[in-house]
Write a protein that holds these residues in place. Structure first.
Motif, mmCIF file in Angstrom:
data_model
loop_
_atom_site.group_PDB
_atom_site.id
_atom_site.type_symbol
_atom_site.label_atom_id
_atom_site.label_comp_id
_atom_site.label_asym_id
_atom_site.label_seq_id
_atom_site.Cartn_x
_atom_site.Cartn_y
_atom_site.Cartn_z
ATOM 1 N N ALA A 33 0.864 9.830 -14.264
ATOM 2 C CA ALA A 33 1.716 10.516 -15.246
ATOM 3 C C ALA A 33 1.478 9.999 -16.657
ATOM 4 N N ARG A 34 0.834 8.833 -16.778
ATOM 5 C CA ARG A 34 0.544 8.209 -18.070
ATOM 6 C C ARG A 34 -0.950 7.979 -18.214
ATOM 7 N N LYS A 35 -1.736 8.925 -17.728
ATOM 8 C CA LYS A 35 -3.184 8.730 -17.655
ATOM 9 C C LYS A 35 -3.845 8.774 -19.025
ATOM 10 N N SER A 36 -3.178 9.309 -20.011
ATOM 11 C CA SER A 36 -3.676 9.288 -21.379
ATOM 12 C C SER A 36 -2.624 8.641 -22.272
ATOM 13 N N VAL A 37 -3.053 8.204 -23.463
ATOM 14 C CA VAL A 37 -2.095 7.651 -24.418
ATOM 15 C C VAL A 37 -1.084 8.719 -24.818
ATOM 16 N N GLU A 38 -1.548 9.949 -24.943
ATOM 17 C CA GLU A 38 -0.657 11.066 -25.271
ATOM 18 C C GLU A 38 0.491 11.165 -24.262
ATOM 19 N N PHE B 139 1.479 8.831 -22.107
ATOM 20 C CA PHE B 139 2.227 7.569 -22.181
ATOM 21 C C PHE B 139 3.282 7.644 -23.283
ATOM 22 N N VAL B 140 2.871 8.113 -24.464
ATOM 23 C CA VAL B 140 3.794 8.213 -25.597
ATOM 24 C C VAL B 140 4.885 9.232 -25.309
ATOM 25 N N ARG B 141 4.500 10.382 -24.788
ATOM 26 C CA ARG B 141 5.485 11.438 -24.533
ATOM 27 C C ARG B 141 6.586 10.941 -23.602
ATOM 28 N N LEU B 142 6.206 10.265 -22.519
ATOM 29 C CA LEU B 142 7.198 9.798 -21.556
ATOM 30 C C LEU B 142 8.030 8.648 -22.114
ATOM 31 N N ASP B 143 7.418 7.763 -22.891
ATOM 32 C CA ASP B 143 8.183 6.663 -23.470
ATOM 33 C C ASP B 143 9.159 7.153 -24.529
ATOM 34 N N VAL B 144 8.746 8.132 -25.327
ATOM 35 C CA VAL B 144 9.660 8.699 -26.327
ATOM 36 C C VAL B 144 10.821 9.396 -25.627
ATOM 37 N N ARG B 145 10.515 10.137 -24.566
ATOM 38 C CA ARG B 145 11.591 10.814 -23.822
ATOM 39 C C ARG B 145 12.577 9.801 -23.258
ATOM 40 N N SER B 146 12.049 8.722 -22.685
ATOM 41 C CA SER B 146 12.925 7.687 -22.131
ATOM 42 C C SER B 146 13.774 7.053 -23.228
ATOM 43 N N LEU B 147 13.159 6.793 -24.369
ATOM 44 C CA LEU B 147 13.890 6.189 -25.481
ATOM 45 C C LEU B 147 14.990 7.118 -25.980
ATOM 46 N N MET B 148 14.661 8.394 -26.144
ATOM 47 C CA MET B 148 15.633 9.348 -26.658
ATOM 48 C C MET B 148 16.735 9.629 -25.640
ATOM 49 N N LYS C 140 0.824 -1.213 0.000
ATOM 50 C CA LYS C 140 0.000 0.000 0.000
ATOM 51 C C LYS C 140 0.854 1.258 0.000
ATOM 52 N N SER C 141 1.929 1.252 0.776
ATOM 53 C CA SER C 141 2.783 2.443 0.820
ATOM 54 C C SER C 141 3.450 2.694 -0.526
ATOM 55 N N TRP C 142 3.847 1.635 -1.240
ATOM 56 C CA TRP C 142 4.452 1.812 -2.563
ATOM 57 C C TRP C 142 3.412 2.239 -3.588
ATOM 58 N N VAL C 143 2.208 1.693 -3.470
ATOM 59 C CA VAL C 143 1.141 2.084 -4.389
ATOM 60 C C VAL C 143 0.874 3.576 -4.258
ATOM 61 N N SER C 144 0.796 4.055 -3.022
ATOM 62 C CA SER C 144 0.509 5.464 -2.784
ATOM 63 C C SER C 144 1.645 6.372 -3.253
ATOM 64 N N SER C 145 2.891 5.979 -2.948
ATOM 65 C CA SER C 145 4.031 6.868 -3.211
ATOM 66 C C SER C 145 4.579 6.752 -4.633
ATOM 67 N N SER C 146 4.401 5.586 -5.267
ATOM 68 C CA SER C 146 5.063 5.365 -6.558
ATOM 69 C C SER C 146 4.145 4.863 -7.661
ATOM 70 N N VAL C 147 3.328 3.857 -7.374
ATOM 71 C CA VAL C 147 2.553 3.224 -8.448
ATOM 72 C C VAL C 147 1.485 4.148 -9.000
ATOM 73 N N ILE C 148 0.670 4.734 -8.128
ATOM 74 C CA ILE C 148 -0.372 5.635 -8.614
ATOM 75 C C ILE C 148 0.224 6.859 -9.308
ATOM 76 N N PRO C 149 1.265 7.514 -8.741
ATOM 77 C CA PRO C 149 1.880 8.617 -9.502
ATOM 78 C C PRO C 149 2.405 8.175 -10.870
ATOM 79 N N TYR C 150 2.976 6.970 -10.960
ATOM 80 C CA TYR C 150 3.458 6.443 -12.238
ATOM 81 C C TYR C 150 2.310 6.335 -13.232
ATOM 82 N N LEU C 151 1.170 5.825 -12.781
ATOM 83 C CA LEU C 151 0.025 5.667 -13.669
ATOM 84 C C LEU C 151 -0.630 7.008 -13.992
#
Length: 231
Positions: free
Chosen positions: A148-153, A155-164, A135-146
């Motif tokens: 930040a990728r709440k739309s496909v737009e 999701f793509v922006r962050l994945d492209v940034r990571s790739l580049m 629960k503590s990880w879900v609150s501090s990390s998992v939900i913020p991770y999701l």
């Protein structure tokens, strides 16, 4: 007696886990739009016409703890439309593996939060304690991770940034960039998809030929950008 199994069986462990989730995690997940059916150990919410999922998995009697059950967490992005595009771009031998069950990306907990310990339990109170740690990880990390990728737009922006940002030039890169390009095509951006592929698989790359089908996808065949219902 040799060969006698100890510790909870899978059915018992699942019952303990479901109750712990109901008591410890359901309210937190519901506040972020995630739902879980009473018999499930997975949460989901709408995402770009597909689903974001948080899945719990059990390993009964792992070799390092034969009397216990290990519990782990992963998150997935599921899209039948993006997966269908990706299948046309991937080599035939890879298509159903890379986007199996329409999962276009899956991350385990240690890819989201650094160095989480292995969680295991042998009793119902220990199962509840394990979910309390999660629960503590879900609150501090998992939900913020999701989030930040709440739309496909996003999701793509962050994945492209990571790739580049991956300037290591490591090889092989694998199919990740093809799936990102498929998501860009889903958004109606075939030119961006081509830029992603050219970066990931330059002409001197050994993977250039292997992922040739991705380059052959015609931008002229694209349809209008999709509306991200439920994003």
């Amino acid at each position: 007696m040799a060969g006698t199994q100890t510790g909870p069986d899978r059915a018992t462990a699942l019952a303990w886990l479901r109750q712990a989730l109901a008591d410890e995690l359901d309210d937190l997940m519901r506040s972020s739009g995630f739902e879980r059916s009473a018999r499930s150990v997975s949460y989901g919410r709408p995402w770009g016409g597909g689903r974001q999922k948080v899945d719990f998995e059990l390993i009964v009697r792992p070799h390092y703890a034969p009397d216990a059950v290990q519990v782990s967490l992963s998150v997935s992005f599921v899209s039948a439309e993006i997966a269908a595009i990706a299948r046309t771009m991937l080599p035939a031998d890879d298509a159903d593996i890379v986007v199996r069950k329409d999962v276009i990306q899956r991350s385990v907990l240690d890819q989201i939060t650094p160095n989480p310990p292995v969680l295991k339990f042998t009793s119902e109170p220990e199962a509840r304690d394990a979910v309390g740690h999660v629960k503590s990880w879900v609150s501090s990390s998992v939900i913020p991770y999701l989030e930040a990728r709440k739309s496909v737009e996003e999701f793509v922006r962050l994945d492209v940034r990571s790739l580049m940002d991956d300037s290591s030039g490591r090889s092989p890169r694998g199919p990740r960039a093809v799936v990102v390009a498929a998501a860009q095509r889903f958004l109606g951006r075939p030119e961006d998809a081509l830029v992603t592929l050219e970066f990931a698989y330059p002409r001197e790359s050994l993977e250039r030929t292997y992922y040739d089908a991705a380059f052959m996808a015609s931008p002229m065949a694209e349809v209008a950008p999709r509306t991200e219902a439920g994003a």
